[in-house]
Every structure is written in C-alpha cells, then in structure tokens.
Design a protein around this motif. Structure first.
Motif, PDB file in Angstrom:
ATOM      1  N   GLU A  73       0.851  -1.185   0.000  1.00  0.00           N
ATOM      2  CA  GLU A  73       0.000   0.000   0.000  1.00  0.00           C
ATOM      3  C   GLU A  73       0.891   1.240   0.000  1.00  0.00           C
ATOM      4  O   GLU A  73       1.832   1.335   0.784  1.00  0.00           O
ATOM      5  CB  GLU A  73      -0.901  -0.015   1.233  1.00  0.00           C
ATOM      6  N   TYR A  75       0.902   5.704  -0.622  1.00  0.00           N
ATOM      7  CA  TYR A  75       0.089   6.920  -0.664  1.00  0.00           C
ATOM      8  C   TYR A  75       0.449   7.758  -1.889  1.00  0.00           C
ATOM      9  O   TYR A  75       1.610   8.109  -2.090  1.00  0.00           O
ATOM     10  CB  TYR A  75       0.285   7.753   0.604  1.00  0.00           C
ATOM     11  N   GLY A  80      -4.785   9.290  -3.093  1.00  0.00           N
ATOM     12  CA  GLY A  80      -4.896   8.702  -1.759  1.00  0.00           C
ATOM     13  C   GLY A  80      -4.150   7.384  -1.694  1.00  0.00           C
ATOM     14  O   GLY A  80      -3.264   7.106  -2.497  1.00  0.00           O
ATOM     15  N   TRP A  81      -4.517   6.550  -0.726  1.00  0.00           N
ATOM     16  CA  TRP A  81      -3.868   5.251  -0.544  1.00  0.00           C
ATOM     17  C   TRP A  81      -4.274   4.310  -1.667  1.00  0.00           C
ATOM     18  O   TRP A  81      -5.455   4.117  -1.928  1.00  0.00           O
ATOM     19  CB  TRP A  81      -4.238   4.643   0.807  1.00  0.00           C
ATOM     20  N   ARG A 116       6.973   6.803  -4.366  1.00  0.00           N
ATOM     21  CA  ARG A 116       5.734   6.038  -4.467  1.00  0.00           C
ATOM     22  C   ARG A 116       5.909   4.678  -5.152  1.00  0.00           C
ATOM     23  O   ARG A 116       5.011   4.153  -5.782  1.00  0.00           O
ATOM     24  CB  ARG A 116       4.639   6.861  -5.136  1.00  0.00           C
TER      25      ARG A 116
END
Length: 126
Positions: A73, A75, A80-81, A116
């Motif tokens: 997961e 962000y 968002g997540w 990310r």
C-alpha cells in the motif's frame, strides 16, 4: 497442500517475463515460509545495501485487492492510498515472489518506499 484456501503455486506457472527479469544470482523455488508458494533464493552472496525494485503490479483501491499477500500500500497525493497489487503473476515481476521472513533473525531484506514505488534493500549478508 494449500493454506487458507490458497491455490498451490508451481514453477511451471511462472510467466516468462518473470524469469527473464530475475537477476542471474537469484532463483525461484519452493518457499521455506509457505509450501504452497514460490520463494526467491540467492545463489551467491548479495552485498549489504543492494537494492532491488521496483515492485510491479496494478494500482488498485484496497477494496479491489482480494488478498494482501502480493501487494503493498502506497500513498499517492492525487489519489490517496492505493495498492500495488501483483496477485496476478502476469501483472507483477519477480519481486512478487519475495516472502516475509519467519523471524527477525531470518530477515535480510527491508522494504523501502521511494517516489511512491516499493524497493527491497539487503540488510545483511546471509
């Protein structure tokens, strides 16, 4: 024997792109953590600090991911997540087959989030 309703993975089912992307000093074989899964095995010593990645998969909302076994997961400011989901072997790379260590004494990789994306860093030579 499969655990928790999971199907048993086999080496024959691993997509060709996974094998071709696997570094030459690593191999795939039965997992020591879960016998129904495939794991990544070093065939030579890998230096401390070596980084692998990024972990590849589909970006999905958590509610769209069937299991947390093959995902991370992350962000994303605009979304968002989101999960990077490699449940489908055709959508992931060889990092999909990295398994969690059974204990802190066995752990030799650490996940890192960079821009990310998920990478694994070698913590110690083993």
């Amino acid at each position: 024997m499969a655990f928790s309703g999971e199907s048993v993975e086999s080496l024959e089912e691993i997509p060709a792109h996974v094998w071709s992307g696997l570094p030459e000093y690593l191999n795939l074989g039965p997992s020591a953590v879960n016998p129904s899964r495939i794991g990544v095995w070093a065939t030579t010593v890998i230096p401390k600090g070596k980084r692998f990645g990024p972990f590849i998969g589909e970006k999905k909302k958590r509610s769209q991911v069937p299991s947390n076994v093959y995902m991370w997961e992350v962000y994303f400011p605009a979304r968002g997540w989101m999960c990077i989901d490699a449940t489908d072997p055709l959508k992931g790379n060889w990092l999909r087959y990295v398994n969690w260590a059974r204990s802190s004494e066995e752990q030799n990789l650490f996940p890192l989030e960079i821009n990310r994306a998920i990478y694994y860093k070698v913590l110690r030579v083993s």
